[in-house]
Write a protein that holds these residues in place. Structure first.
Motif, PDB file in Angstrom:
ATOM      1  N   LEU A  60       0.530  -1.117   0.131  1.00 35.66           N
ATOM      2  CA  LEU A  60      -0.106   0.068   0.045  1.00 35.66           C
ATOM      3  C   LEU A  60       0.815   1.333   0.082  1.00 35.66           C
ATOM      4  CD1 LEU A  60      -2.905  -1.188   2.464  1.00 35.66           C
ATOM      5  CD2 LEU A  60      -2.862  -1.293  -0.190  1.00 35.66           C
ATOM      6  N   ALA A  61       2.014   1.300  -1.015  1.00 40.45           N
ATOM      7  CA  ALA A  61       2.951   2.396  -0.874  1.00 40.45           C
ATOM      8  C   ALA A  61       3.183   2.544  -2.503  1.00 40.45           C
ATOM      9  CB  ALA A  61       3.949   2.079  -0.029  1.00 40.45           C
ATOM     10  N   GLY A  62       2.166   2.364  -3.287  1.00 38.64           N
ATOM     11  CA  GLY A  62       2.568   2.256  -4.479  1.00 38.64           C
ATOM     12  C   GLY A  62       2.285   3.767  -5.095  1.00 38.64           C
ATOM     13  N   ARG A  63       3.245   4.265  -6.200  1.00 38.42           N
ATOM     14  CA  ARG A  63       3.162   5.279  -6.997  1.00 38.42           C
ATOM     15  C   ARG A  63       3.250   5.253  -8.468  1.00 38.42           C
ATOM     16  NH1 ARG A  63       1.914   6.116  -2.343  1.00 38.42           N
ATOM     17  NH2 ARG A  63       2.439   7.675  -0.787  1.00 38.42           N
ATOM     18  N   ALA A  64       2.518   5.901  -9.150  1.00 34.65           N
ATOM     19  CA  ALA A  64       2.689   6.209 -10.382  1.00 34.65           C
ATOM     20  C   ALA A  64       2.454   7.395 -10.818  1.00 34.65           C
ATOM     21  CB  ALA A  64       1.741   5.334 -11.229  1.00 34.65           C
ATOM     22  N   GLY A  65       2.821   8.137 -12.159  1.00 35.52           N
ATOM     23  CA  GLY A  65       2.982   9.473 -12.378  1.00 35.52           C
ATOM     24  C   GLY A  65       3.915   9.744 -13.633  1.00 35.52           C
ATOM     25  N   ILE A  66       4.101  11.139 -13.641  1.00 37.64           N
ATOM     26  CA  ILE A  66       4.877  11.891 -14.833  1.00 37.64           C
ATOM     27  C   ILE A  66       6.189  12.312 -14.165  1.00 37.64           C
ATOM     28  CG2 ILE A  66       4.931  13.264 -16.547  1.00 37.64           C
ATOM     29  CD1 ILE A  66       2.736  11.057 -16.699  1.00 37.64           C
ATOM     30  N   ALA A  67       7.239  11.822 -14.737  1.00 41.58           N
ATOM     31  CA  ALA A  67       8.691  12.571 -14.249  1.00 41.58           C
ATOM     32  C   ALA A  67       8.983  13.460 -15.467  1.00 41.58           C
ATOM     33  CB  ALA A  67       9.343  11.371 -13.907  1.00 41.58           C
ATOM     34  N   LEU A  68       9.886  14.300 -14.926  1.00 48.69           N
ATOM     35  CA  LEU A  68      10.641  15.351 -15.771  1.00 48.69           C
ATOM     36  C   LEU A  68      11.999  14.857 -15.789  1.00 48.69           C
ATOM     37  CD1 LEU A  68      11.141  17.605 -17.576  1.00 48.69           C
ATOM     38  CD2 LEU A  68      11.087  19.152 -15.644  1.00 48.69           C
ATOM     39  N   VAL A  69      12.806  14.210 -17.028  1.00 48.97           N
ATOM     40  CA  VAL A  69      14.093  13.712 -16.800  1.00 48.97           C
ATOM     41  C   VAL A  69      14.825  14.653 -17.783  1.00 48.97           C
ATOM     42  CG1 VAL A  69      15.349  11.552 -17.583  1.00 48.97           C
ATOM     43  CG2 VAL A  69      12.892  11.406 -16.667  1.00 48.97           C
ATOM     44  N   ARG A  70      15.975  14.994 -17.198  1.00 47.40           N
ATOM     45  CA  ARG A  70      17.081  15.686 -17.749  1.00 47.40           C
ATOM     46  C   ARG A  70      18.287  15.090 -17.468  1.00 47.40           C
ATOM     47  NH1 ARG A  70      16.665  21.210 -15.021  1.00 47.40           N
ATOM     48  NH2 ARG A  70      14.844  21.258 -16.452  1.00 47.40           N
ATOM     49  N   ASP A  71      19.075  14.842 -18.564  1.00 44.98           N
ATOM     50  CA  ASP A  71      20.470  14.147 -18.838  1.00 44.98           C
ATOM     51  C   ASP A  71      20.407  12.707 -17.799  1.00 44.98           C
ATOM     52  OD1 ASP A  71      21.301  16.263 -20.330  1.00 44.98           O
ATOM     53  OD2 ASP A  71      21.988  17.388 -18.469  1.00 44.98           O
ATOM     54  N   GLY A  72      19.420  12.057 -18.170  1.00 46.49           N
ATOM     55  CA  GLY A  72      18.997  10.785 -17.261  1.00 46.49           C
ATOM     56  C   GLY A  72      18.836  10.956 -15.710  1.00 46.49           C
ATOM     57  N   LYS A  73      18.567  12.157 -15.420  1.00 48.92           N
ATOM     58  CA  LYS A  73      18.140  12.251 -13.940  1.00 48.92           C
ATOM     59  C   LYS A  73      16.862  12.740 -13.899  1.00 48.92           C
ATOM     60  CE  LYS A  73      23.046  13.189 -12.448  1.00 48.92           C
ATOM     61  NZ  LYS A  73      23.997  14.028 -11.952  1.00 48.92           N
ATOM     62  N   VAL A  74      16.131  12.156 -12.828  1.00 51.89           N
ATOM     63  CA  VAL A  74      14.664  12.902 -12.632  1.00 51.89           C
ATOM     64  C   VAL A  74      14.732  13.977 -11.874  1.00 51.89           C
ATOM     65  CG1 VAL A  74      12.536  12.209 -11.393  1.00 51.89           C
ATOM     66  CG2 VAL A  74      13.610  10.468 -12.433  1.00 51.89           C
ATOM     67  N   ILE A  75      14.288  15.318 -12.591  1.00 51.30           N
ATOM     68  CA  ILE A  75      14.275  16.606 -12.007  1.00 51.30           C
ATOM     69  C   ILE A  75      13.095  16.803 -11.061  1.00 51.30           C
ATOM     70  CG2 ILE A  75      14.266  18.866 -12.720  1.00 51.30           C
ATOM     71  CD1 ILE A  75      16.809  17.416 -13.304  1.00 51.30           C
ATOM     72  N   ASP A  76      12.072  16.393 -11.726  1.00 50.93           N
ATOM     73  CA  ASP A  76      10.925  16.673 -10.673  1.00 50.93           C
ATOM     74  C   ASP A  76       9.550  16.001 -11.306  1.00 50.93           C
ATOM     75  OD1 ASP A  76       8.892  17.933  -9.001  1.00 50.93           O
ATOM     76  OD2 ASP A  76       8.694  19.651  -9.960  1.00 50.93           O
ATOM     77  N   ALA A  77       8.787  15.492 -10.526  1.00 49.73           N
ATOM     78  CA  ALA A  77       7.646  14.600 -10.716  1.00 49.73           C
ATOM     79  C   ALA A  77       6.391  14.842 -10.219  1.00 49.73           C
ATOM     80  CB  ALA A  77       8.307  13.255 -10.413  1.00 49.73           C
ATOM     81  N   PHE A  78       5.326  14.265 -10.514  1.00 49.15           N
ATOM     82  CA  PHE A  78       4.018  14.328 -10.004  1.00 49.15           C
ATOM     83  C   PHE A  78       3.324  13.143  -9.884  1.00 49.15           C
ATOM     84  CE2 PHE A  78       2.508  15.846 -13.942  1.00 49.15           C
ATOM     85  CZ  PHE A  78       1.246  15.374 -14.169  1.00 49.15           C
ATOM     86  N   VAL A  79       2.615  12.790  -8.787  1.00 43.51           N
ATOM     87  CA  VAL A  79       1.785  11.503  -8.722  1.00 43.51           C
ATOM     88  C   VAL A  79       0.388  11.457  -9.402  1.00 43.51           C
ATOM     89  CG1 VAL A  79       0.594   9.734  -7.262  1.00 43.51           C
ATOM     90  CG2 VAL A  79       2.900  10.951  -6.728  1.00 43.51           C
ATOM     91  N   THR A  80       0.151  10.555 -10.169  1.00 42.48           N
ATOM     92  CA  THR A  80      -1.259  10.334 -10.790  1.00 42.48           C
ATOM     93  C   THR A  80      -2.096   9.476 -10.257  1.00 42.48           C
ATOM     94  OG1 THR A  80      -0.428   9.107 -12.746  1.00 42.48           O
ATOM     95  CG2 THR A  80      -0.548  11.488 -13.027  1.00 42.48           C
ATOM     96  N   MET A  81      -1.468   8.306  -9.575  1.00 37.35           N
ATOM     97  CA  MET A  81      -1.978   7.321  -8.833  1.00 37.35           C
ATOM     98  C   MET A  81      -1.237   6.886  -7.676  1.00 37.35           C
ATOM     99  SD  MET A  81      -3.186   3.562 -10.373  1.00 37.35           S
ATOM    100  CE  MET A  81      -3.313   4.475 -12.330  1.00 37.35           C
ATOM    101  N   MET A  82      -2.114   6.306  -6.697  1.00 32.20           N
ATOM    102  CA  MET A  82      -1.418   6.001  -5.389  1.00 32.20           C
ATOM    103  C   MET A  82      -2.111   5.093  -4.755  1.00 32.20           C
ATOM    104  SD  MET A  82      -0.669   9.271  -3.342  1.00 32.20           S
ATOM    105  CE  MET A  82      -1.275   9.093  -1.528  1.00 32.20           C
ATOM    106  N   ASN A  83      -1.748   4.099  -3.887  1.00 34.49           N
ATOM    107  CA  ASN A  83      -2.710   3.299  -3.184  1.00 34.49           C
ATOM    108  C   ASN A  83      -2.141   3.427  -1.625  1.00 34.49           C
ATOM    109  OD1 ASN A  83      -0.274   1.609  -3.283  1.00 34.49           O
ATOM    110  ND2 ASN A  83      -1.683  -0.193  -3.287  1.00 34.49           N
TER     111      ASN A  83
END
Length: 83
Positions: A60-83
């Motif tokens: 019950l700690a799952g997350r899914a969403g959209i990540a902003l990736v720059r040069d192979g690194k995640v810069i920022d993200a937001f969650v669209t689904m969680m449990n």
């Protein structure tokens, strides 16, 4: 960025146009998060869907969403689904 997204969670690239269609309307629940992420984009950045491991969903700690990736690194993200 408050949300930690492991590079191992990165899944499928997604376009600005797809995300505008899903979250661009001011009535969308994720509109503000999407606009913030989009404002951080620089040339060469990628938008990628992410999904945490199966075990996180089972605990019950799952997350899914959209990540902003720059040069192979995640810069920022937001969650669209969680449990």
């Amino acid at each position: 960025m408050g949300l930690v997204v492991s590079p191992d969670w990165l899944d499928t690239p997604v376009s600005v146009e797809e995300l505008d269609a899903a979250y661009g309307a001011p009535s969308s629940r994720r509109h503000a998060e999407w606009e913030k992420l989009k404002s951080e984009m620089r040339p060469g950045d990628k938008l990628v869907r992410f999904v945490s491991p199966v075990e996180s969903w089972q605990h019950l700690a799952g997350r899914a969403g959209i990540a902003l990736v720059r040069d192979g690194k995640v810069i920022d993200a937001f969650v669209t689904m969680m449990n």
